[in-house]
Write a protein that holds these residues in place. Structure first.
Motif, PDB file in Angstrom:
ATOM      1  N   TYR A  70      -9.235  -1.827  10.748  1.00 29.06           N
ATOM      2  CA  TYR A  70      -8.581  -0.709  10.076  1.00 29.06           C
ATOM      3  C   TYR A  70      -8.885  -0.579   8.592  1.00 29.06           C
ATOM      4  CZ  TYR A  70      -5.744  -1.297  14.256  1.00 29.06           C
ATOM      5  OH  TYR A  70      -5.329  -1.448  15.545  1.00 29.06           O
ATOM      6  N   ALA A  71      -9.158  -1.651   7.903  1.00 30.15           N
ATOM      7  CA  ALA A  71      -9.116  -1.620   6.446  1.00 30.15           C
ATOM      8  C   ALA A  71     -10.472  -1.618   5.765  1.00 30.15           C
ATOM      9  CB  ALA A  71      -8.292  -2.802   5.938  1.00 30.15           C
ATOM     10  N   ASN A  72     -11.534  -1.523   6.474  1.00 26.97           N
ATOM     11  CA  ASN A  72     -12.847  -1.616   5.840  1.00 26.97           C
ATOM     12  C   ASN A  72     -13.389  -0.231   5.500  1.00 26.97           C
ATOM     13  OD1 ASN A  72     -15.031  -2.848   4.762  1.00 26.97           O
ATOM     14  ND2 ASN A  72     -15.950  -3.441   6.707  1.00 26.97           N
ATOM     15  N   SER A  73     -12.608   0.529   4.736  1.00 29.25           N
ATOM     16  CA  SER A  73     -12.973   1.904   4.414  1.00 29.25           C
ATOM     17  C   SER A  73     -13.869   2.006   3.196  1.00 29.25           C
ATOM     18  CB  SER A  73     -11.716   2.728   4.173  1.00 29.25           C
ATOM     19  OG  SER A  73     -11.105   2.336   2.956  1.00 29.25           O
ATOM     20  N   GLY A  74     -13.944   0.946   2.394  1.00 28.37           N
ATOM     21  CA  GLY A  74     -14.709   1.005   1.170  1.00 28.37           C
ATOM     22  C   GLY A  74     -13.886   1.481  -0.018  1.00 28.37           C
ATOM     23  N   ASN A  75     -12.721   2.027   0.213  1.00 25.19           N
ATOM     24  CA  ASN A  75     -11.821   2.469  -0.845  1.00 25.19           C
ATOM     25  C   ASN A  75     -10.687   1.449  -0.936  1.00 25.19           C
ATOM     26  OD1 ASN A  75      -9.600   3.664  -2.192  1.00 25.19           O
ATOM     27  ND2 ASN A  75     -10.424   5.697  -1.759  1.00 25.19           N
ATOM     28  N   LEU A  76     -10.645   0.711  -2.034  1.00 25.98           N
ATOM     29  CA  LEU A  76      -9.668  -0.374  -2.159  1.00 25.98           C
ATOM     30  C   LEU A  76      -8.225   0.116  -2.052  1.00 25.98           C
ATOM     31  CD1 LEU A  76     -11.189  -2.711  -4.865  1.00 25.98           C
ATOM     32  CD2 LEU A  76     -10.721  -3.265  -2.487  1.00 25.98           C
ATOM     33  N   ASP A  84      -7.083   2.605  -0.334  1.00 23.32           N
ATOM     34  CA  ASP A  84      -6.808   2.849   1.087  1.00 23.32           C
ATOM     35  C   ASP A  84      -6.662   1.541   1.846  1.00 23.32           C
ATOM     36  OD1 ASP A  84      -6.926   5.573   0.669  1.00 23.32           O
ATOM     37  OD2 ASP A  84      -8.982   5.774   1.444  1.00 23.32           O
ATOM     38  N   GLU A  85      -7.528   0.581   1.547  1.00 22.93           N
ATOM     39  CA  GLU A  85      -7.464  -0.710   2.218  1.00 22.93           C
ATOM     40  C   GLU A  85      -6.129  -1.398   1.930  1.00 22.93           C
ATOM     41  OE1 GLU A  85     -10.908  -3.191   1.599  1.00 22.93           O
ATOM     42  OE2 GLU A  85     -12.227  -1.455   1.668  1.00 22.93           O
ATOM     43  N   ILE A  86      -5.679  -1.334   0.689  1.00 25.74           N
ATOM     44  CA  ILE A  86      -4.402  -1.943   0.314  1.00 25.74           C
ATOM     45  C   ILE A  86      -3.265  -1.277   1.058  1.00 25.74           C
ATOM     46  CG2 ILE A  86      -2.761  -2.182  -1.610  1.00 25.74           C
ATOM     47  CD1 ILE A  86      -5.312  -2.652  -3.398  1.00 25.74           C
ATOM     48  N   ASP A  87      -3.287   0.045   1.124  1.00 31.70           N
ATOM     49  CA  ASP A  87      -2.232   0.769   1.837  1.00 31.70           C
ATOM     50  C   ASP A  87      -2.205   0.409   3.319  1.00 31.70           C
ATOM     51  OD1 ASP A  87      -0.126   2.783   1.939  1.00 31.70           O
ATOM     52  OD2 ASP A  87      -1.590   4.010   3.030  1.00 31.70           O
ATOM     53  N   ILE A  88      -3.371   0.338   3.922  1.00 29.36           N
ATOM     54  CA  ILE A  88      -3.461  -0.010   5.340  1.00 29.36           C
ATOM     55  C   ILE A  88      -2.960  -1.427   5.579  1.00 29.36           C
ATOM     56  CG2 ILE A  88      -5.088  -0.467   7.225  1.00 29.36           C
ATOM     57  CD1 ILE A  88      -6.733   1.946   6.017  1.00 29.36           C
ATOM     58  N   LEU A  89      -3.365  -2.361   4.725  1.00 30.29           N
ATOM     59  CA  LEU A  89      -2.914  -3.742   4.886  1.00 30.29           C
ATOM     60  C   LEU A  89      -1.405  -3.870   4.684  1.00 30.29           C
ATOM     61  CD1 LEU A  89      -5.855  -5.632   3.177  1.00 30.29           C
ATOM     62  CD2 LEU A  89      -5.171  -5.818   5.579  1.00 30.29           C
ATOM     63  N   ARG A  90      -0.840  -3.135   3.738  1.00 28.20           N
ATOM     64  CA  ARG A  90       0.615  -3.159   3.538  1.00 28.20           C
ATOM     65  C   ARG A  90       1.339  -2.674   4.786  1.00 28.20           C
ATOM     66  NH1 ARG A  90       0.853  -0.699  -2.535  1.00 28.20           N
ATOM     67  NH2 ARG A  90       0.691  -2.678  -3.625  1.00 28.20           N
ATOM     68  N   ARG A  91       0.860  -1.556   5.324  1.00 28.57           N
ATOM     69  CA  ARG A  91       1.498  -1.031   6.537  1.00 28.57           C
ATOM     70  C   ARG A  91       1.344  -2.001   7.704  1.00 28.57           C
ATOM     71  NH1 ARG A  91      -1.309   3.739   7.690  1.00 28.57           N
ATOM     72  NH2 ARG A  91      -2.416   3.764   5.732  1.00 28.57           N
ATOM     73  N   SER A  92       0.170  -2.595   7.830  1.00 27.49           N
ATOM     74  CA  SER A  92      -0.064  -3.557   8.912  1.00 27.49           C
ATOM     75  C   SER A  92       0.838  -4.770   8.768  1.00 27.49           C
ATOM     76  CB  SER A  92      -1.527  -4.008   8.910  1.00 27.49           C
ATOM     77  OG  SER A  92      -2.374  -2.928   9.172  1.00 27.49           O
ATOM     78  N   GLU A 139      -1.386 -14.406   7.010  1.00 31.25           N
ATOM     79  CA  GLU A 139      -2.810 -14.074   6.932  1.00 31.25           C
ATOM     80  C   GLU A 139      -3.025 -12.691   6.318  1.00 31.25           C
ATOM     81  OE1 GLU A 139      -5.131 -14.581  10.476  1.00 31.25           O
ATOM     82  OE2 GLU A 139      -4.054 -16.397  11.006  1.00 31.25           O
ATOM     83  N   ILE A 140      -2.256 -11.718   6.774  1.00 26.48           N
ATOM     84  CA  ILE A 140      -2.394 -10.370   6.221  1.00 26.48           C
ATOM     85  C   ILE A 140      -1.978 -10.363   4.759  1.00 26.48           C
ATOM     86  CG2 ILE A 140      -1.607  -7.975   6.357  1.00 26.48           C
ATOM     87  CD1 ILE A 140      -1.332  -8.425   9.418  1.00 26.48           C
ATOM     88  N   SER A 141      -0.937 -11.095   4.422  1.00 25.74           N
ATOM     89  CA  SER A 141      -0.484 -11.179   3.039  1.00 25.74           C
ATOM     90  C   SER A 141      -1.581 -11.752   2.140  1.00 25.74           C
ATOM     91  CB  SER A 141       0.775 -12.043   2.952  1.00 25.74           C
ATOM     92  OG  SER A 141       1.179 -12.206   1.623  1.00 25.74           O
ATOM     93  N   ARG A 142      -2.277 -12.750   2.619  1.00 29.37           N
ATOM     94  CA  ARG A 142      -3.377 -13.337   1.836  1.00 29.37           C
ATOM     95  C   ARG A 142      -4.505 -12.336   1.626  1.00 29.37           C
ATOM     96  NH1 ARG A 142      -3.067 -18.858   5.169  1.00 29.37           N
ATOM     97  NH2 ARG A 142      -1.506 -19.904   3.899  1.00 29.37           N
ATOM     98  N   LEU A 143      -4.847 -11.609   2.678  1.00 26.16           N
ATOM     99  CA  LEU A 143      -5.874 -10.585   2.543  1.00 26.16           C
ATOM    100  C   LEU A 143      -5.433  -9.499   1.570  1.00 26.16           C
ATOM    101  CD1 LEU A 143      -7.475  -9.580   5.965  1.00 26.16           C
ATOM    102  CD2 LEU A 143      -8.632 -10.076   3.826  1.00 26.16           C
ATOM    103  N   LEU A 144      -4.175  -9.128   1.656  1.00 26.29           N
ATOM    104  CA  LEU A 144      -3.624  -8.122   0.754  1.00 26.29           C
ATOM    105  C   LEU A 144      -3.705  -8.603  -0.695  1.00 26.29           C
ATOM    106  CD1 LEU A 144      -2.212  -5.411   0.399  1.00 26.29           C
ATOM    107  CD2 LEU A 144      -0.058  -6.547   0.968  1.00 26.29           C
ATOM    108  N   ASP A 145      -3.381  -9.858  -0.925  1.00 22.96           N
ATOM    109  CA  ASP A 145      -3.492 -10.422  -2.280  1.00 22.96           C
ATOM    110  C   ASP A 145      -4.923 -10.318  -2.808  1.00 22.96           C
ATOM    111  OD1 ASP A 145      -0.812 -11.119  -2.312  1.00 22.96           O
ATOM    112  OD2 ASP A 145      -1.169 -13.230  -1.831  1.00 22.96           O
ATOM    113  N   LYS A 186      -7.248  -8.177  -1.932  1.00 22.20           N
ATOM    114  CA  LYS A 186      -7.578  -6.778  -2.189  1.00 22.20           C
ATOM    115  C   LYS A 186      -6.885  -6.262  -3.445  1.00 22.20           C
ATOM    116  CE  LYS A 186     -10.570  -6.133   0.841  1.00 22.20           C
ATOM    117  NZ  LYS A 186     -11.930  -5.780   0.435  1.00 22.20           N
ATOM    118  N   ILE A 187      -5.643  -6.658  -3.676  1.00 19.85           N
ATOM    119  CA  ILE A 187      -4.936  -6.240  -4.887  1.00 19.85           C
ATOM    120  C   ILE A 187      -5.624  -6.816  -6.117  1.00 19.85           C
ATOM    121  CG2 ILE A 187      -2.783  -6.486  -6.193  1.00 19.85           C
ATOM    122  CD1 ILE A 187      -1.314  -6.234  -3.457  1.00 19.85           C
TER     123      ILE A 187
END
Length: 65
Positions: free
Chosen positions: A11-17, A19-27, A45-51, A53-54
């Motif tokens: 879901y999150a590999n859009s190239g727009n950070l 958008d990726e952050i928003d998708i990861l937050r929702r996930s 795991e998702i929290s780490r990825l979100l960190d 990306k932020i």
């Protein structure tokens, strides 16, 4: 069980950070509601990825100044 890598790759590999952050937050919210635990492995795991990306987003914002 859903892993952070699956969420990111699917879901999150859009190239727009932003958008990726928003998708990861929702996930992360969805997975938390399903797991009902902040300490479940999928949520962590998702929290780490979100960190990551932020941090990338913040670095880009500093460079753009």
């Amino acid at each position: 069980m859903e892993t952070a890598e699956y969420v990111y790759d699917s879901y999150a590999n859009s190239g727009n950070l932003a958008d990726e952050i928003d998708i990861l937050r929702r996930s992360m919210t969805e997975v938390f509601l399903r797991e009902m635990s902040f300490t479940s492995e999928p949520v962590i795991e998702i929290s780490r990825l979100l960190d990551i990306k932020i941090n990338e987003y913040m670095k880009q914002a500093l460079i753009a100044r």
